[in-house]
Design a protein around this motif. Structure first.
Motif, PDB file in Angstrom:
ATOM      1  N   SER A 147      27.432  55.446  80.952  1.00  0.00           N
ATOM      2  CA  SER A 147      26.673  55.668  82.157  1.00  0.00           C
ATOM      3  C   SER A 147      25.089  55.132  81.558  1.00  0.00           C
ATOM      4  O   SER A 147      25.098  54.803  80.710  1.00  0.00           O
ATOM      5  CB  SER A 147      26.340  57.331  82.270  1.00  0.00           C
ATOM      6  N   GLU A 148      24.438  54.969  82.826  1.00  0.00           N
ATOM      7  CA  GLU A 148      22.900  54.560  82.529  1.00  0.00           C
ATOM      8  C   GLU A 148      22.306  55.632  81.957  1.00  0.00           C
ATOM      9  O   GLU A 148      21.117  55.615  81.297  1.00  0.00           O
ATOM     10  CB  GLU A 148      22.350  54.159  83.774  1.00  0.00           C
ATOM     11  N   ILE A 149      22.654  56.756  81.905  1.00  0.00           N
ATOM     12  CA  ILE A 149      22.003  58.186  81.189  1.00  0.00           C
ATOM     13  C   ILE A 149      22.197  58.245  79.722  1.00  0.00           C
ATOM     14  O   ILE A 149      23.224  58.187  79.579  1.00  0.00           O
ATOM     15  CB  ILE A 149      22.391  59.435  82.055  1.00  0.00           C
ATOM     16  N   PRO A 150      21.151  58.303  79.122  1.00  0.00           N
ATOM     17  CA  PRO A 150      21.417  58.344  77.638  1.00  0.00           C
ATOM     18  C   PRO A 150      22.494  59.325  77.431  1.00  0.00           C
ATOM     19  O   PRO A 150      22.356  60.525  77.901  1.00  0.00           O
ATOM     20  CB  PRO A 150      20.060  58.821  77.165  1.00  0.00           C
ATOM     21  N   THR A 151      23.347  58.958  76.464  1.00  0.00           N
ATOM     22  CA  THR A 151      24.668  60.057  76.215  1.00  0.00           C
ATOM     23  C   THR A 151      24.770  60.462  74.851  1.00  0.00           C
ATOM     24  O   THR A 151      24.699  59.359  73.823  1.00  0.00           O
ATOM     25  CB  THR A 151      25.931  59.352  76.796  1.00  0.00           C
ATOM     26  N   ILE A 152      24.688  61.507  74.383  1.00  0.00           N
ATOM     27  CA  ILE A 152      25.061  61.995  73.206  1.00  0.00           C
ATOM     28  C   ILE A 152      26.463  62.205  72.917  1.00  0.00           C
ATOM     29  O   ILE A 152      27.063  63.041  73.870  1.00  0.00           O
ATOM     30  CB  ILE A 152      24.238  63.137  72.730  1.00  0.00           C
ATOM     31  N   THR A 153      27.079  61.776  71.977  1.00  0.00           N
ATOM     32  CA  THR A 153      28.543  62.216  71.564  1.00  0.00           C
ATOM     33  C   THR A 153      28.407  62.615  70.128  1.00  0.00           C
ATOM     34  O   THR A 153      28.024  62.016  69.453  1.00  0.00           O
ATOM     35  CB  THR A 153      29.344  60.845  71.812  1.00  0.00           C
ATOM     36  N   LEU A 154      29.465  63.408  69.771  1.00  0.00           N
ATOM     37  CA  LEU A 154      29.575  63.953  68.408  1.00  0.00           C
ATOM     38  C   LEU A 154      30.744  63.200  67.985  1.00  0.00           C
ATOM     39  O   LEU A 154      31.954  62.884  68.603  1.00  0.00           O
ATOM     40  CB  LEU A 154      29.918  65.467  68.388  1.00  0.00           C
ATOM     41  N   ARG A 155      30.773  62.767  66.765  1.00  0.00           N
ATOM     42  CA  ARG A 155      31.638  62.142  66.105  1.00  0.00           C
ATOM     43  C   ARG A 155      32.049  62.798  64.670  1.00  0.00           C
ATOM     44  O   ARG A 155      31.213  63.357  63.911  1.00  0.00           O
ATOM     45  CB  ARG A 155      31.233  60.744  65.419  1.00  0.00           C
ATOM     46  N   PHE A 156      33.394  63.194  64.440  1.00  0.00           N
ATOM     47  CA  PHE A 156      33.937  63.782  63.369  1.00  0.00           C
ATOM     48  C   PHE A 156      34.714  62.960  62.369  1.00  0.00           C
ATOM     49  O   PHE A 156      35.638  62.492  62.735  1.00  0.00           O
ATOM     50  CB  PHE A 156      34.694  65.119  63.675  1.00  0.00           C
ATOM     51  N   ASP A 157      33.962  62.594  61.180  1.00  0.00           N
ATOM     52  CA  ASP A 157      34.563  61.593  60.467  1.00  0.00           C
ATOM     53  C   ASP A 157      34.672  60.140  61.369  1.00  0.00           C
ATOM     54  O   ASP A 157      35.582  59.531  60.894  1.00  0.00           O
ATOM     55  CB  ASP A 157      35.723  61.886  59.795  1.00  0.00           C
ATOM     56  N   GLY A 158      33.911  60.018  62.275  1.00  0.00           N
ATOM     57  CA  GLY A 158      34.081  58.743  62.851  1.00  0.00           C
ATOM     58  C   GLY A 158      34.861  58.904  64.259  1.00  0.00           C
ATOM     59  O   GLY A 158      34.747  57.898  65.120  1.00  0.00           O
ATOM     60  N   SER A 159      35.504  59.896  64.369  1.00  0.00           N
ATOM     61  CA  SER A 159      36.223  60.113  65.537  1.00  0.00           C
ATOM     62  C   SER A 159      35.657  60.979  66.540  1.00  0.00           C
ATOM     63  O   SER A 159      34.822  62.303  66.477  1.00  0.00           O
ATOM     64  CB  SER A 159      37.628  60.935  65.276  1.00  0.00           C
TER      65      SER A 159
END
Length: 489
Positions: free
Chosen positions: A93-105
């Protein structure tokens, strides 16, 4: 009002995701919730193993990894300022997006798989798949239990997600940053939960169960010595000359704080009877030959007390013990030193552990850890400041300053060296609670900035017989430490 879109799984959302939504809603942000693309849920073997362990450990409340029926959707008409992807598979998306990564996943199934295999997961909050906005190294307290370890990790996923979102919408973090750390990996998650649980988690749980049948879960012992020259803080090594404060085995002493008053030495300790499982604060007076007298209780409350930091300020003697079970940090004033203490003021409300005082830059500061509602008490550093000891105490805008099992929890009073450099003893939980101690230098501290160095480990070589230490203090010639001993029931 900042507007935030939160993407959650439609099928089998988890409690930790629901709590993040609730906390951001409570923070008065304009929140919308949508369902992400369908993704595979946790395998039945994971759910069954975690449910069984929670029964074994008598945890009746739903865990942070437990399924919830649904997280209701809500909509808005205008575009959001930020997206938070808790499903891990939201479209670009054009909206800034935060995603959590657990040991890279990007998927939370990585957590039970990692802890079952004996790993200590790292969590990253990544912006637009490129820039790491925040990192967390959660403390895992009960490593023999996969279920309780999952709880500790997911607790800090909540803390990290909420703090990073808050920092971004308050413009304390730039919309850009370093590339994700190449050290992140998914090797542990690729192994599969079932094989990791059978090969490593179950034997670890069995071994710890057998150990606890024969030995005390924890039994600390306090060490003391009188030194004229450089001590542990100067050498970063325990060295020699230690004596052990004796105990009868039915209770232990820990969290030692030394205090010199009218040319006499006193040692304040957490005094923990195994029968009651609730510690009091006791004092040990030393005679003129440096021999410790019989410990005696000087402070008892209906709840557990520990970490009895004693200090002088404004012509009086004060104690600031840890009492997180009371959900408040209470300051005590000495009215008949060292035996009588009266509560003076409640400084901070919340599950605050090991609050450590520093006078710096014309203000008073407290460094402590906060449990943040869930998980461990040893991985989330918070800082408060005030003009007067009795307060009011204000939280630092950077709270939580860091989430790091290696250096978040203080392990003794601040130390100033001959060059006026300031060091904080910090607990290193990499090898478990009480696994080690380090010294972290305070580089910068004001109402906008906090900078600490990575801790320099304290070498346990010497004649102290219990190398797993977690407290270091000194007053004039009296230096004190503690360590875990293996004591049979």
């Amino acid at each position: 009002m900042p507007s935030i879109d939160i993407i959650v799984p439609k099928a089998a959302p988890r409690m930790w995701q629901k709590i993040i939504v609730q906390r951001l809603q409570a923070a008065a942000y304009d929140i919308s919730v949508s369902h992400g693309a369908e993704a595979a849920g946790w395998p039945a073997t994971v759910n069954a193993a975690l449910r069984l362990e929670r029964r074994i450990f008598r945890r009746r409340d739903p865990g942070l990894g437990s399924r919830v029926p649904e997280i209701p959707v809500s909509f808005r008409n205008d575009a959001a300022d930020l997206r938070l992807d808790l499903a891990g598979n939201a479209p670009s998306s054009e909206i800034p997006t935060i995603t959590l990564r657990f040991d890279g996943s990007p998927f939370d199934i990585a957590v039970p798989t990692a802890v079952a295999s004996g790993a200590l997961p790292a969590i990253e909050a990544v912006l637009d798949g490129r820039s790491v906005m925040g990192r967390a190294l959660p403390m895992v307290d009960r490593r023999e239990s996969t279920a309780l370890s999952v709880e500790d990790v997911l607790a800090r996923a909540i803390t990290l997600a909420v703090s990073v979102v808050r920092a971004l919408v308050e413009h304390r973090l730039p919309m850009g940053g370093p590339r994700p750390d190449s050290a992140s990996n998914v090797t542990e998650t690729d192994r599969g939960f079932a094989s990791a649980y059978l090969a490593r988690a179950l034997p670890r749980l069995g071994a710890e169960t057998m150990r606890r049948l024969r030995f005390r879960h924890a039994h600390w012992r306090v060490g003391y010595r009188f030194v004229d020259g450089p001590g542990v803080a100067a050498t970063c090594a325990l060295g020699n000359g230690w004596s052990v404060l004796p105990d009868a085995g039915d209770h232990f002493y820990a969290d030692p704080f030394a205090f010199r008053w009218h040319d006499r030495y006193f040692l304040f300790v957490e005094d923990y009877p195994h029968a009651t499982r609730k510690a009091v604060i006791s004092v040990v007076a030393f005679d003129s030959d440096g021999k410790p007298q019989e410990p005696r209780c000087v402070l008892e409350e209906p709840y557990h007390l520990s970490y009895p930091q004693v200090f002088e300020h404004d012509g009086a003697i004060w104690m600031l013990p840890e009492a997180s079970a009371s959900e408040k940090l209470t300051l005590y004033r000495s009215v008949d030193f060292p035996d009588r203490w009266l509560p003076e003021a409640v400084l901070i409300h919340g599950e605050i552990s090991d609050a450590t005082l520093l006078e710096h830059g014309g203000r008073l500061w407290l460094f402590a850890t906060s449990r943040d509602g869930y998980g461990s008490t040893s991985d989330t550093l918070v800082v408060f400041h005030a003009e007067r000891l009795a307060g009011p105490w204000k939280p630092h805008p950077l709270n939580p300053v860091l989430i790091d099992r290696r250096m978040a929890r203080p392990g003794g009073a601040f130390i100033r060296d001959e060059s006026n450099r300031i060091f904080l003893p910090v607990q290193d939980g990499t090898l478990g609670y009480g696994g080690g101690l380090g010294l972290s230098e305070l580089l910068e501290l004001d109402e906008q900035t906090i900078r600490l160095t990575a801790p320099r480990p304290i070498d346990a070589l010497g004649d102290w017989p219990y190398p797993k230490i977690h407290t270091l203090n000194r007053s004039s010639r009296l230096e004190v430490i503690d360590g875990i001993a293996a004591v049979r029931k």
